[in-house]
Design a protein around this motif. Structure first.
Motif, PDB file in Angstrom:
ATOM      1  N   GLY A 107      41.693 -35.742  15.286  1.00 16.84           N
ATOM      2  CA  GLY A 107      40.701 -35.638  16.352  1.00 16.84           C
ATOM      3  C   GLY A 107      41.348 -35.647  17.717  1.00 16.84           C
ATOM      4  N   ALA A 108      42.425 -36.417  17.853  1.00 21.39           N
ATOM      5  CA  ALA A 108      43.123 -36.497  19.137  1.00 21.39           C
ATOM      6  C   ALA A 108      43.746 -35.158  19.505  1.00 21.39           C
ATOM      7  CB  ALA A 108      44.197 -37.575  19.079  1.00 21.39           C
ATOM      8  N   ALA A 109      44.319 -34.477  18.512  1.00 25.15           N
ATOM      9  CA  ALA A 109      44.940 -33.177  18.773  1.00 25.15           C
ATOM     10  C   ALA A 109      43.886 -32.150  19.175  1.00 25.15           C
ATOM     11  CB  ALA A 109      45.694 -32.700  17.536  1.00 25.15           C
ATOM     12  N   ILE A 110      42.767 -32.146  18.463  1.00 28.76           N
ATOM     13  CA  ILE A 110      41.684 -31.213  18.792  1.00 28.76           C
ATOM     14  C   ILE A 110      41.181 -31.467  20.208  1.00 28.76           C
ATOM     15  CG2 ILE A 110      39.318 -30.550  18.235  1.00 28.76           C
ATOM     16  CD1 ILE A 110      39.976 -31.066  15.298  1.00 28.76           C
ATOM     17  N   GLU A 111      40.973 -32.730  20.530  1.00 31.44           N
ATOM     18  CA  GLU A 111      40.467 -33.097  21.853  1.00 31.44           C
ATOM     19  C   GLU A 111      41.439 -32.678  22.949  1.00 31.44           C
ATOM     20  OE1 GLU A 111      39.212 -37.158  24.307  1.00 31.44           O
ATOM     21  OE2 GLU A 111      39.237 -37.177  22.114  1.00 31.44           O
ATOM     22  N   ALA A 112      42.737 -32.882  22.707  1.00 35.29           N
ATOM     23  CA  ALA A 112      43.739 -32.537  23.721  1.00 35.29           C
ATOM     24  C   ALA A 112      43.805 -31.029  23.933  1.00 35.29           C
ATOM     25  CB  ALA A 112      45.108 -33.069  23.295  1.00 35.29           C
ATOM     26  N   ILE A 113      43.692 -30.268  22.869  1.00 34.43           N
ATOM     27  CA  ILE A 113      43.732 -28.805  22.981  1.00 34.43           C
ATOM     28  C   ILE A 113      42.527 -28.297  23.757  1.00 34.43           C
ATOM     29  CG2 ILE A 113      43.551 -26.654  21.652  1.00 34.43           C
ATOM     30  CD1 ILE A 113      45.256 -28.125  19.476  1.00 34.43           C
ATOM     31  N   LYS A 114      41.358 -28.820  23.424  1.00 33.07           N
ATOM     32  CA  LYS A 114      40.140 -28.385  24.115  1.00 33.07           C
ATOM     33  C   LYS A 114      40.159 -28.838  25.581  1.00 33.07           C
ATOM     34  CE  LYS A 114      37.508 -26.416  22.006  1.00 33.07           C
ATOM     35  NZ  LYS A 114      36.443 -26.756  21.068  1.00 33.07           N
ATOM     36  N   ALA A 115      40.662 -30.042  25.832  1.00 32.55           N
ATOM     37  CA  ALA A 115      40.741 -30.548  27.203  1.00 32.55           C
ATOM     38  C   ALA A 115      41.692 -29.707  28.046  1.00 32.55           C
ATOM     39  CB  ALA A 115      41.194 -32.005  27.202  1.00 32.55           C
ATOM     40  N   GLY A 116      42.693 -29.113  27.379  1.00 35.88           N
ATOM     41  CA  GLY A 116      43.647 -28.264  28.081  1.00 35.88           C
ATOM     42  C   GLY A 116      43.130 -26.858  28.327  1.00 35.88           C
ATOM     43  N   GLY A 117      41.876 -26.609  27.947  1.00 43.20           N
ATOM     44  CA  GLY A 117      41.274 -25.300  28.185  1.00 43.20           C
ATOM     45  C   GLY A 117      41.714 -24.223  27.224  1.00 43.20           C
ATOM     46  N   MET A 118      42.287 -24.622  26.083  1.00 39.88           N
ATOM     47  CA  MET A 118      42.800 -23.652  25.118  1.00 39.88           C
ATOM     48  C   MET A 118      41.838 -23.470  23.945  1.00 39.88           C
ATOM     49  SD  MET A 118      46.782 -24.902  25.166  1.00 39.88           S
ATOM     50  CE  MET A 118      46.366 -26.654  25.102  1.00 39.88           C
ATOM     51  N   LYS A 119      41.858 -22.288  23.360  1.00 39.57           N
ATOM     52  CA  LYS A 119      41.063 -22.014  22.170  1.00 39.57           C
ATOM     53  C   LYS A 119      41.869 -22.438  20.947  1.00 39.57           C
ATOM     54  CE  LYS A 119      38.625 -18.124  24.279  1.00 39.57           C
ATOM     55  NZ  LYS A 119      38.370 -16.664  24.238  1.00 39.57           N
ATOM     56  N   LEU A 120      41.172 -23.031  19.977  1.00 37.75           N
ATOM     57  CA  LEU A 120      41.846 -23.595  18.806  1.00 37.75           C
ATOM     58  C   LEU A 120      41.494 -22.823  17.546  1.00 37.75           C
ATOM     59  CD1 LEU A 120      43.444 -25.736  17.250  1.00 37.75           C
ATOM     60  CD2 LEU A 120      41.407 -27.206  17.326  1.00 37.75           C
ATOM     61  N   MET A 121      42.540 -22.435  16.815  1.00 42.05           N
ATOM     62  CA  MET A 121      42.381 -21.763  15.528  1.00 42.05           C
ATOM     63  C   MET A 121      43.023 -22.629  14.447  1.00 42.05           C
ATOM     64  SD  MET A 121      43.457 -17.901  16.724  1.00 42.05           S
ATOM     65  CE  MET A 121      42.607 -17.075  15.378  1.00 42.05           C
ATOM     66  N   CYS A 122      42.383 -22.706  13.280  1.00 40.61           N
ATOM     67  CA  CYS A 122      42.922 -23.494  12.175  1.00 40.61           C
ATOM     68  C   CYS A 122      42.773 -22.737  10.863  1.00 40.61           C
ATOM     69  CB  CYS A 122      42.195 -24.835  12.055  1.00 40.61           C
ATOM     70  SG  CYS A 122      42.598 -26.027  13.336  1.00 40.61           S
ATOM     71  N   PHE A 123      43.635 -23.060   9.907  1.00 45.03           N
ATOM     72  CA  PHE A 123      43.573 -22.473   8.574  1.00 45.03           C
ATOM     73  C   PHE A 123      42.626 -23.289   7.702  1.00 45.03           C
ATOM     74  CE2 PHE A 123      47.473 -20.883  10.294  1.00 45.03           C
ATOM     75  CZ  PHE A 123      47.635 -19.619   9.731  1.00 45.03           C
ATOM     76  N   ALA A 124      41.836 -22.599   6.899  1.00 42.82           N
ATOM     77  CA  ALA A 124      40.893 -23.275   6.002  1.00 42.82           C
ATOM     78  C   ALA A 124      41.048 -22.719   4.591  1.00 42.82           C
ATOM     79  CB  ALA A 124      39.461 -23.083   6.486  1.00 42.82           C
ATOM     80  N   PRO A 125      41.443 -23.554   3.623  1.00 43.85           N
ATOM     81  CA  PRO A 125      41.633 -23.088   2.249  1.00 43.85           C
ATOM     82  C   PRO A 125      40.362 -23.085   1.402  1.00 43.85           C
ATOM     83  CG  PRO A 125      42.369 -25.346   2.434  1.00 43.85           C
ATOM     84  CD  PRO A 125      41.949 -24.923   3.809  1.00 43.85           C
ATOM     85  N   THR A 126      39.290 -23.696   1.916  1.00 43.09           N
ATOM     86  CA  THR A 126      38.022 -23.736   1.189  1.00 43.09           C
ATOM     87  C   THR A 126      36.864 -23.611   2.174  1.00 43.09           C
ATOM     88  OG1 THR A 126      37.719 -26.137   1.352  1.00 43.09           O
ATOM     89  CG2 THR A 126      38.994 -25.315  -0.539  1.00 43.09           C
ATOM     90  N   ALA A 127      35.691 -23.257   1.653  1.00 43.88           N
ATOM     91  CA  ALA A 127      34.510 -23.160   2.509  1.00 43.88           C
ATOM     92  C   ALA A 127      34.130 -24.525   3.070  1.00 43.88           C
ATOM     93  CB  ALA A 127      33.341 -22.563   1.722  1.00 43.88           C
ATOM     94  N   ALA A 128      34.249 -25.572   2.251  1.00 43.65           N
ATOM     95  CA  ALA A 128      33.888 -26.917   2.704  1.00 43.65           C
ATOM     96  C   ALA A 128      34.759 -27.348   3.873  1.00 43.65           C
ATOM     97  CB  ALA A 128      34.006 -27.911   1.551  1.00 43.65           C
TER      98      ALA A 128
END
Length: 341
Positions: A107-128
């Protein structure tokens, strides 16, 4: 506007690019030269941070920005011990997009990326997991099939796409794994993908700094030569790595046997043994990509390697892919649903 442009409008808008074609982040390959070339050609280059220090990453970002004024991203590994410092570097250098790989982001990494004004992309191996990432604030999802090169999961893209594309519409979804021709891009775009990610074709591009021996190995290979590694001992978990068969492939099997034997004798503890296994790949990949040792190094490649026949420029690759995709979209009508009587 072409038919491909229409189908990938969301992905192109998200990336800020002419084409919704991302480059996979490849350690020792995705450097400033290749990344800037891809972005300048209308695609979306991604720097592979890997094990770089914050200072090294800052220098690579600065070099990339000196070579292109187009958008590009930075791929960060979630387990990097200096993750928060790396995120701060990306924000300070005004990087537009961050791609997190290697595990569920904190959560801290996500928050820091968003606070820095950057768009975040992540890999998802399942729909859940894709749904969970969207709820946590991720701006786009990448689904990567087992056909891809490097570290891979167990499920093919054809299955993942059917599972995930219909249920994720809140954010753009990019697909990856085994994509070597524009006809495949057309297929995934029709299925609802916002864009695609390719690695193997770009690894052998003219602008790739990979050793000539590494590229020649790609030109000679077929899809069946790109095999996933096997795990010998359950105590030493191995995330499968897809690479071309060579002496290094066999050496990894022997490495696992050796480390397991030392673990049995009490010469190393479990944590040390597992770390030794993972470190094998970093060194083996460098031997192949940088030093050109294609017999003993790791020739990480996806199953699309059989479609890589010569050294093309990045611009030629992207032009060919988009032309093939548009031709496929123009000549092949989408499936027609037959109403029940």
């Amino acid at each position: 506007m072409t038919r491909l442009d229409q189908l990938t409008t969301r992905g192109r808008s998200f990336l800020g690019t002419r084409h919704a074609i991302m480059a996979g982040a490849m350690t020792w390959v995705s450097d400033a030269g290749l990344v800037s070339a891809i972005s300048n050609a209308g695609g979306f280059g991604v720097i592979a941070c890997g094990s770089m220090t914050p200072a090294m990453l800052e220098a690579e970002i600065a070099k990339t920005q000196s070579l292109t004024d187009k958008p590009f991203g930075v791929n960060l590994i979630t387990l990097h011990p200096q993750m928060m410092e790396l995120i701060a570097v990306c924000a300070q250098r005004n990087v537009s997009h961050v791609v997190l790989a290697g595990g569920l982001p904190s959560g801290a990494a996500i928050e820091a990326i968003k606070a820095g004004g950057m768009k975040l992309m992540c890999f998802a191996p399942t729909a859940a997991l894709a749904k969970k990432l969207v709820r946590s604030g991720v701006d786009a999802i990448i689904i990567e099939g087992s056909e891809a090169g490097g570290h891979v999961g167990p499920v093919s893209l054809s299955v993942l796409a059917q599972e995930i594309l219909p249920v994720i519409d809140e954010v753009p979804v990019f697909v990856a794994g085994g994509i070597g021709r524009g006809t495949a891009i057309a297929l995934w775009a029709r299925m609802g993908a916002s864009g695609v990610q390719l690695g193997t074709r770009f690894a052998a591009a003219l602008e790739s700094s990979a050793h000539p021996n590494f590229k020649r190995a790609f030109f000679r290979a077929s899809a069946r030569d790109a095999v996933a590694s096997v795990q010998l001992d359950p105590r030493l978990p191995v995330i499968p790595v897809r690479a071309l068969k060579n002496a290094g492939t066999e050496a990894f099997v022997e490495k696992q046997r050796e480390v397991a034997a030392r673990l049995d004798r009490g010469e190393v503890d479990l944590g040390e043994a597992q770390l030794e296994i993972e470190h094998y790949w970093a060194g083996a990949l460098r031997r192949a990509v940088v030093d050109g040792d294609v017999e003993n190094g790791s020739l990480m490649a996806g199953q699309s390697v059989g479609m890589v026949k010569s050294e093309q420029s990045v611009a030629e690759i992207i032009a060919e892919l988009t032309r093939e995709a548009n031709e496929a979209l123009a000549t092949r009508a989408p499936p027609v649903a037959v109403a029940a009587a």
